[in-house]
Design an enzyme around this catalytic site. Structure first.
Site, short mmCIF file in Angstrom:
data_model
loop_
_atom_site.label_atom_id
_atom_site.label_comp_id
_atom_site.label_asym_id
_atom_site.label_seq_id
_atom_site.Cartn_x
_atom_site.Cartn_y
_atom_site.Cartn_z
CG ASN A 67 -80.10 -93.80 -14.47
OD1 ASN A 67 -78.97 -93.36 -14.64
ND2 ASN A 67 -80.47 -94.42 -13.36
CB ILE A 68 -81.92 -91.57 -20.64
CG1 ILE A 68 -82.03 -90.10 -20.24
CG2 ILE A 68 -82.70 -91.84 -21.94
CD1 ILE A 68 -81.32 -89.15 -21.19
CG ASP B 40 -92.75 -92.32 -14.15
OD1 ASP B 40 -93.82 -91.67 -14.11
OD2 ASP B 40 -91.82 -92.13 -13.34
CG ASP C 161 -90.81 -97.10 -10.84
OD1 ASP C 161 -89.61 -97.26 -10.57
OD2 ASP C 161 -91.20 -96.78 -11.99
CB THR D 198 -71.30 -95.81 11.10
OG1 THR D 198 -70.81 -95.27 12.33
CG2 THR D 198 -72.12 -94.76 10.39
N GLY E 7 -86.08 -90.66 -17.49
CA GLY E 7 -86.42 -90.51 -16.08
C GLY E 7 -85.60 -89.42 -15.43
#
Length: 252
Positions: free
Chosen positions: A11-12, A106, A126, A181, A8
């Site tokens: 990430n993998i 994906d 997703d 905040t 991705g």
């Protein structure tokens, strides 16, 4: 055992499957991009900490939405295991029919997993680098896709483009309207995006004229799914399961 590799943008993700049962999973960061030799060195030593040996894997399947990394990772895995992984993409056969020549692997895997695991109309959300929605009909027909900025992507942009807004923990604050905040930003990122997600589910259902089973997957899905009744299932491994289903189709 089957090793599943999903490349991705952020990430993998690696998954270990025995038949259709997932036994284990881990991720490494996609960035910075690495060479084949770097991937070879990194992958060659990554199995043992998770209790596996490279010889445990009889099959490997890969999916990628990062073209510059597909070949180096494929070659690195070939050098380590002595055989080439099967690389699947949107043109691989499955139970899902789509008309787009641009759908990401994906998204395609998400649709396939939904079709194989659930009945009726389905929506898969997703929560990745992009926030994506895909609709699937009862017979596996793709009904279309919506793509927006991913939640972490939006937060990084907000923090990076402002002088005084800090990094925050992604969790739901006690109230929608905050007085500091961090709470104010948490409200915008959690409740603001939650309203977007619920609104998109309603609009998709209205457009297709049916109530859909809604599946959430991806990095931050575990934060949002418990906050709404509109998400029916949260499955971090949903995309990996879809890649496995596509791989099984290629082997028939």
């Amino acid at each position: 055992m089957l090793l599943v590799v999903n490349i991705g943008n952020s990430n993998i993700r690696f998954g270990v499957f025995q038949s259709k049962e997932i036994l284990d999973s881990w991720t490494i960061n996609t960035r910075p991009y690495r060479t084949e030799d770097e991937f070879f060195a990194k992958f060659n030593s990554m199995y043992e900490p998770f209790g596996y040996h490279k010889n445990d894997f009889e099959e490997i399947v890969m999916a990628s939405v990062v073209p510059p990394l597909t070949h180096p990772i494929e070659q690195a895995l070939t050098r380590i295991h002595g055989f080439s992984p099967t690389v699947i993409d949107r043109n691989s056969p499955s139970s899902v029919q789509h008309r787009s020549k641009q759908i990401g692997t994906d998204l395609y895997a998400n649709a396939v997993a939904a079709q194989e695991l659930y009945e009726g109309h389905k929506i898969v959300i997703d929560f990745g680098t992009a926030l994506t929605f895909i609709g699937i009909g009862p017979n596996g027909e793709s009904l279309g896709v919506s793509i927006g900025p991913g939640i972490q992507t939006a937060l990084n942009s907000l923090v990076g483009a402002t002088a005084q807004l800090p990094e925050i923990e992604m969790k739901a604050p006690e109230k929608v309207l905050g007085f500091n905040t961090e709470a104010c930003m948490q409200s915008g990122m959690i409740y603001g995006y939650l309203s977007l997600i619920e609104g998109m589910i309603d609009r998709i259902n209205q457009e297709i004229g049916a109530e859909s089973v809604v599946i959430a997957t991806g990095g931050l899905s575990g934060i949002y799914a418990p906050l709404t009744s509109k998400i029916n299932h949260q499955d971090q491994m949903h995309t990996l399961k879809g890649i496995v289903e596509i791989y099984r189709f290629t082997q028939k």
